[in-house]
Design a protein around this motif. Sequence first.
Motif, PDB file in Angstrom:
ATOM      1  N   ASP A  37       1.004  -1.131  -0.014  1.00 18.87           N
ATOM      2  CA  ASP A  37       0.073   0.177   0.136  1.00 18.87           C
ATOM      3  C   ASP A  37       0.873   1.184   0.028  1.00 18.87           C
ATOM      4  OD1 ASP A  37       0.852  -0.402   2.457  1.00 18.87           O
ATOM      5  OD2 ASP A  37      -1.145  -0.200   3.430  1.00 18.87           O
ATOM      6  N   SER A  38       2.142   1.245   0.488  1.00 17.50           N
ATOM      7  CA  SER A  38       2.976   2.393   0.603  1.00 17.50           C
ATOM      8  C   SER A  38       4.383   2.239   0.684  1.00 17.50           C
ATOM      9  CB  SER A  38       2.362   3.411   1.556  1.00 17.50           C
ATOM     10  OG  SER A  38       3.108   4.300   1.989  1.00 17.50           O
ATOM     11  N   VAL A  79       4.329   1.693  -7.794  1.00 19.62           N
ATOM     12  CA  VAL A  79       3.960   3.197  -8.186  1.00 19.62           C
ATOM     13  C   VAL A  79       2.439   3.395  -8.358  1.00 19.62           C
ATOM     14  CG1 VAL A  79       6.009   3.434  -9.534  1.00 19.62           C
ATOM     15  CG2 VAL A  79       4.098   2.590 -10.754  1.00 19.62           C
ATOM     16  N   ASP A  80       2.311   4.769  -8.566  1.00 15.88           N
ATOM     17  CA  ASP A  80       0.616   4.872  -8.311  1.00 15.88           C
ATOM     18  C   ASP A  80       0.060   4.957  -9.783  1.00 15.88           C
ATOM     19  OD1 ASP A  80       0.679   5.570  -5.756  1.00 15.88           O
ATOM     20  OD2 ASP A  80       1.326   7.724  -5.929  1.00 15.88           O
ATOM     21  N   GLY A 120      -3.416   6.245 -11.754  1.00 14.94           N
ATOM     22  CA  GLY A 120      -4.452   7.010 -11.931  1.00 14.94           C
ATOM     23  C   GLY A 120      -5.865   6.435 -12.105  1.00 14.94           C
ATOM     24  N   SER A 121      -6.746   7.106 -11.488  1.00 15.36           N
ATOM     25  CA  SER A 121      -8.040   6.544 -11.757  1.00 15.36           C
ATOM     26  C   SER A 121      -8.978   6.436 -12.884  1.00 15.36           C
ATOM     27  CB  SER A 121      -9.131   7.290 -10.554  1.00 15.36           C
ATOM     28  OG  SER A 121      -9.336   8.429 -10.741  1.00 15.36           O
ATOM     29  N   ASP A 158      -3.242  11.090 -16.553  1.00 15.76           N
ATOM     30  CA  ASP A 158      -2.946   9.774 -16.035  1.00 15.76           C
ATOM     31  C   ASP A 158      -2.110   9.058 -17.074  1.00 15.76           C
ATOM     32  OD1 ASP A 158      -4.486  10.317 -13.886  1.00 15.76           O
ATOM     33  OD2 ASP A 158      -5.894   8.788 -14.314  1.00 15.76           O
ATOM     34  N   LYS A 198       1.294  10.481 -16.507  1.00 17.04           N
ATOM     35  CA  LYS A 198       2.188  10.265 -15.122  1.00 17.04           C
ATOM     36  C   LYS A 198       2.394   8.797 -15.369  1.00 17.04           C
ATOM     37  CE  LYS A 198      -0.569  13.825 -12.864  1.00 17.04           C
ATOM     38  NZ  LYS A 198      -1.585  14.007 -11.870  1.00 17.04           N
ATOM     39  N   SER A 241       6.234   7.574 -14.543  1.00 19.63           N
ATOM     40  CA  SER A 241       6.570   6.795 -13.324  1.00 19.63           C
ATOM     41  C   SER A 241       7.581   5.341 -13.706  1.00 19.63           C
ATOM     42  CB  SER A 241       5.351   6.361 -12.732  1.00 19.63           C
ATOM     43  OG  SER A 241       4.484   5.298 -13.212  1.00 19.63           O
ATOM     44  N   PHE A 246      -1.133  -4.656 -12.371  1.00 17.91           N
ATOM     45  CA  PHE A 246      -1.834  -3.637 -11.506  1.00 17.91           C
ATOM     46  C   PHE A 246      -3.575  -4.157 -11.468  1.00 17.91           C
ATOM     47  CE2 PHE A 246      -1.193  -1.433 -15.358  1.00 17.91           C
ATOM     48  CZ  PHE A 246      -2.351  -1.095 -15.819  1.00 17.91           C
ATOM     49  N   GLY A 281      -5.152   1.085  -7.658  1.00 17.95           N
ATOM     50  CA  GLY A 281      -4.344   2.196  -7.688  1.00 17.95           C
ATOM     51  C   GLY A 281      -2.882   2.101  -7.484  1.00 17.95           C
ATOM     52  N   LYS A 282      -2.327   0.853  -7.384  1.00 17.72           N
ATOM     53  CA  LYS A 282      -0.891   0.684  -7.417  1.00 17.72           C
ATOM     54  C   LYS A 282      -0.554  -0.102  -8.354  1.00 17.72           C
ATOM     55  CE  LYS A 282      -0.284   3.148  -3.605  1.00 17.72           C
ATOM     56  NZ  LYS A 282       0.660   4.446  -3.585  1.00 17.72           N
TER      57      LYS A 282
END
Length: 280
Positions: free
Chosen positions: A35-36, A54-55, A57-58, A111, A114, A118, A166, A203-204
């Motif tokens: 998660d982080s 990495v994140d 986007g939605s 998104d 990014k 990433s 993901f 989201g990850k």
Amino acid sequence: MVHVNNTHTNITMKHDKGTINKNIHNTPDIIIELDSTSCPQVRSLLSAYKGHLVDVGSYLLEGLRNTAPQQLAARVGDYNENLFYEMQDNDKDISGIIDGIPHDYQQLQNDIDKFELSMKSSLQHSNLTYRGSFMRTESTIYQPAHVDYDYPILEQYGHKLFLAFFPLTQEGAYLQLWQEPSTDDSIAGGDPIEGTVVFIPYGKMLIMPSDTIHGGGFKRGSSGNLRFHLYIALEEEEVRREDNITLLDHPMNKYTEKHDRRHELCERFVDAAGLESLLG
């Protein structure tokens, strides 16, 4: 081929390359939730497996989810036959895959920009290609330990190939990972090596080296944990067409040992203890 350019409680499991602390993810308690990167347990795992988190986007996630076929085209060719996939054309980036689906163009493009940045930042490379595949699990039968390319490809090009995973729904995605020992015990007949189960939240995205031994096959929700699997290749800044091998045309699950094809990887790389609690 798509080109991307620009100028609580802990459980401890022993591995040959060190010790990884496992973060409890609700129940069952054998999962590390990715998660982080501020979480020490997550940092420990990423370091041990040379991975990146990495994140995503939605708007990108929603676009891919709405694009995913209701019935994926093929089954993964292992003896379980519980995994469906649909590989995307290698000349389509994310925007090309989503093209034709109603969306907020500017938000989606932000998104995607990014997302690609990433990957380049994580892999410290400004020129890369990628190819994607939708995946869905029909029922939980743990996929045998495997690598995603044949060994000659990994030996010659593995340093510039990566995998990424993901989820496309709130169900998240699950993956079992194994570490190859750094000693001569890495041949068939060595001591069994127990897997590490990770949960990738919505989201990850988890990025791993191409020679990572892994397995999926987990279903923990009605969508079959719909997810996206990326194959990533680092490219030279200037590549002559005649010298450019299309590596992303060559994914091929290999379930046997590198030095002894008579033995399956799953004979040595065994499932994590308590894995039956993830049946569903």
